[in-house]
Design a protein around this motif. Sequence first.
Motif, mmCIF file in Angstrom:
data_model
loop_
_atom_site.group_PDB
_atom_site.id
_atom_site.type_symbol
_atom_site.label_atom_id
_atom_site.label_comp_id
_atom_site.label_asym_id
_atom_site.label_seq_id
_atom_site.Cartn_x
_atom_site.Cartn_y
_atom_site.Cartn_z
ATOM 1 N N ASP A 162 0.856 -1.187 0.000
ATOM 2 C CA ASP A 162 0.000 0.000 0.000
ATOM 3 C C ASP A 162 0.897 1.244 0.000
ATOM 4 O OD1 ASP A 162 -1.634 2.127 0.735
ATOM 5 O OD2 ASP A 162 -2.590 1.066 2.395
ATOM 6 N N VAL A 163 0.760 2.071 -1.017
ATOM 7 C CA VAL A 163 1.553 3.317 -1.068
ATOM 8 C C VAL A 163 0.629 4.531 -1.091
ATOM 9 C CG1 VAL A 163 3.604 2.294 -2.118
ATOM 10 C CG2 VAL A 163 1.788 3.143 -3.599
ATOM 11 N N SER A 164 -0.492 4.428 -0.348
ATOM 12 C CA SER A 164 -1.456 5.526 -0.323
ATOM 13 C C SER A 164 -0.906 6.712 0.465
ATOM 14 C CB SER A 164 -2.765 5.043 0.299
ATOM 15 O OG SER A 164 -2.534 4.565 1.600
ATOM 16 N N GLU A 165 -1.595 7.830 0.357
ATOM 17 C CA GLU A 165 -1.113 9.089 0.954
ATOM 18 C C GLU A 165 -0.867 9.003 2.452
ATOM 19 O OE1 GLU A 165 -4.490 11.059 -0.568
ATOM 20 O OE2 GLU A 165 -3.287 12.407 -1.794
ATOM 21 N N SER A 166 -1.682 8.192 3.125
ATOM 22 C CA SER A 166 -1.513 8.125 4.580
ATOM 23 C C SER A 166 -0.164 7.523 4.961
ATOM 24 C CB SER A 166 -2.653 7.333 5.215
ATOM 25 O OG SER A 166 -2.834 6.123 4.529
ATOM 26 N N PRO A 183 3.396 -20.058 -4.090
ATOM 27 C CA PRO A 183 3.819 -18.661 -3.894
ATOM 28 C C PRO A 183 3.342 -18.101 -2.547
ATOM 29 C CG PRO A 183 2.563 -18.930 -5.935
ATOM 30 C CD PRO A 183 2.423 -20.200 -5.158
ATOM 31 N N ILE A 184 4.087 -17.130 -2.029
ATOM 32 C CA ILE A 184 3.688 -16.437 -0.806
ATOM 33 C C ILE A 184 3.531 -14.948 -1.115
ATOM 34 C CG2 ILE A 184 4.203 -16.010 1.630
ATOM 35 C CD1 ILE A 184 6.265 -18.208 1.486
ATOM 36 N N VAL A 185 2.437 -14.376 -0.633
ATOM 37 C CA VAL A 185 2.194 -12.949 -0.807
ATOM 38 C C VAL A 185 2.234 -12.282 0.566
ATOM 39 C CG1 VAL A 185 0.535 -11.198 -1.537
ATOM 40 C CG2 VAL A 185 0.713 -13.352 -2.812
ATOM 41 N N TYR A 186 3.032 -11.224 0.697
ATOM 42 C CA TYR A 186 2.971 -10.381 1.886
ATOM 43 C C TYR A 186 2.253 -9.098 1.486
ATOM 44 C CZ TYR A 186 6.304 -13.481 4.161
ATOM 45 O OH TYR A 186 6.916 -14.576 4.718
ATOM 46 N N LEU A 187 1.065 -8.921 2.055
ATOM 47 C CA LEU A 187 0.294 -7.708 1.777
ATOM 48 C C LEU A 187 0.421 -6.767 2.969
ATOM 49 C CD1 LEU A 187 -2.039 -5.880 0.693
ATOM 50 C CD2 LEU A 187 -3.634 -7.568 1.595
ATOM 51 N N MET A 188 0.843 -5.537 2.713
ATOM 52 C CA MET A 188 0.925 -4.551 3.793
ATOM 53 C C MET A 188 0.045 -3.371 3.466
ATOM 54 S SD MET A 188 4.976 -4.571 4.626
ATOM 55 C CE MET A 188 4.797 -3.302 5.854
ATOM 56 N N THR A 189 -0.864 -3.036 4.383
ATOM 57 C CA THR A 189 -1.755 -1.905 4.143
ATOM 58 C C THR A 189 -2.047 -1.193 5.459
ATOM 59 O OG1 THR A 189 -3.886 -1.230 3.196
ATOM 60 C CG2 THR A 189 -3.825 -3.346 4.318
ATOM 61 N N ASP A 190 -2.434 0.066 5.355
ATOM 62 C CA ASP A 190 -2.654 0.817 6.590
ATOM 63 C C ASP A 190 -4.043 1.423 6.675
ATOM 64 O OD1 ASP A 190 -2.561 2.961 4.865
ATOM 65 O OD2 ASP A 190 -1.458 4.230 6.258
ATOM 66 N N GLY A 191 -4.907 1.114 5.731
ATOM 67 C CA GLY A 191 -6.214 1.755 5.832
ATOM 68 C C GLY A 191 -7.312 0.956 5.170
ATOM 69 N N LYS A 192 -8.524 1.420 5.353
ATOM 70 C CA LYS A 192 -9.675 0.787 4.729
ATOM 71 C C LYS A 192 -9.608 0.993 3.224
ATOM 72 C CE LYS A 192 -13.090 1.005 8.374
ATOM 73 N NZ LYS A 192 -13.570 2.020 9.280
ATOM 74 N N VAL A 247 -0.183 -13.604 3.457
ATOM 75 C CA VAL A 247 0.017 -13.085 4.807
ATOM 76 C C VAL A 247 -0.301 -11.597 4.756
ATOM 77 C CG1 VAL A 247 1.646 -12.790 6.706
ATOM 78 C CG2 VAL A 247 1.879 -14.744 5.149
ATOM 79 N N ALA A 248 -1.329 -11.175 5.497
ATOM 80 C CA ALA A 248 -1.736 -9.771 5.461
ATOM 81 C C ALA A 248 -1.265 -9.079 6.722
ATOM 82 C CB ALA A 248 -3.249 -9.662 5.334
ATOM 83 N N ILE A 249 -0.596 -7.961 6.563
ATOM 84 C CA ILE A 249 -0.100 -7.216 7.716
ATOM 85 C C ILE A 249 -0.737 -5.839 7.734
ATOM 86 C CG2 ILE A 249 1.931 -6.311 8.901
ATOM 87 C CD1 ILE A 249 2.995 -8.732 6.563
ATOM 88 N N ASP A 250 -1.500 -5.597 8.788
ATOM 89 C CA ASP A 250 -2.151 -4.307 8.969
ATOM 90 C C ASP A 250 -1.180 -3.414 9.728
ATOM 91 O OD1 ASP A 250 -4.146 -2.322 9.392
ATOM 92 O OD2 ASP A 250 -4.410 -3.132 11.410
ATOM 93 N N ILE A 251 -0.767 -2.322 9.090
ATOM 94 C CA ILE A 251 0.209 -1.463 9.756
ATOM 95 C C ILE A 251 -0.429 -0.149 10.195
ATOM 96 C CG2 ILE A 251 2.259 -2.435 8.670
ATOM 97 C CD1 ILE A 251 2.183 -0.318 6.609
ATOM 98 N N GLY A 252 -1.766 -0.057 10.093
ATOM 99 C CA GLY A 252 -2.438 1.162 10.514
ATOM 100 C C GLY A 252 -3.026 0.981 11.896
#
Length: 347
Positions: A11-15, A109-118, A141-146
Amino acid sequence: MRRLPIFLLLDVSESMAGECHRQMQQGLERLTKNLRTDPHALETVYLSVVAFAGQAKTLAPLTELAFFYPPRLPIGAGTSLGVGLTHLMQEINANVQKTTAQRKGDWRPIVYLMTDGKPTDNIEGALARWQKEFASSVTLVAIDIGKHAAIDTLRRLTDHVLHLDASDDADFRKFIDWVTQSVVAQSRSVASTGQVNLAKVDTDILTLVNNLAQANSLDEDFVILPGRCQKTQLPYLIKYEKALPNFENSNVKMSAEQYYLTGVFPLEPDYFEFSDTRCLTRTVNTAALLGAPGCPHCGNPYGFAVCRCGQIMCIKGDGPAICPSCKTQCNFSQGEGAGFDVARGRG
Ligand SMILES: [Zn+2]
Ligand SMILES: [Zn+2]
């Protein structure tokens, strides 16, 4: 040698602008460097980086670890997780070799998903397709960083949901080392078992998320406004953070809905390529915003002038200026009295 494909969906969103973005950029470099010291990883691991904000793009196609070069991470407007997932599924289909009667394909395959928002887009279509075609053959593997905002969505994608609570660079480095160890563990175990084998979670910074109670109904903590430099035409972000409800000092008594300036971040021109322009629909009244920055590109003292078209731009002071968006001339004088509404990014 069979390959172990690792996809980073970021996730490379503005936040993310500011600290988070810098930590993620450095994290990518650290991850690559760490993995290269492991002989098992060097033999099997292939890395790919897909970034999403309002739009999604492949920043690095699936590449053998030894030849992988960490790409520069952009910033864009919006958190289109549905668009990101759809792009990821295309990448997996195009690059991962399936096992056939004639040959053995890649490891799972393994996916690491990183996101910080809805998510700011509709993800139902992408989610259904993921469940139907990918969930049984790809580890996600989903990682919530928000602030837990994305957890309810992430739980619908995968059972492996982690919440990262990194307060400083050292915490973030610990997190990157955990990703490294997980990938290394995976590269060792695929050959013997084919099982998913993530590294043990460091509970200081990572929490396995098992319930949704804490995930819902979070307020907006940030206001992020995209501006554009009058001289260089380059974009920048102005970031405000919500004031604590009872914050008070001798000069200012804050009401509930006030935000104070935390920074202004210069962006690269590719901000527009990663942005979803439909995102600029919500507005915020400037009376709720405390403090205004200068322009981070040209040093103009006022980075928060608003053209009639709604574009935020930088100006030198009072007088005429050309809007970098609509190209019309506007005349500025010191605003006074009540605030006005400006469009607000959606992270
Ligand atoms: Zn400027
Ligand atoms: Zn304009």
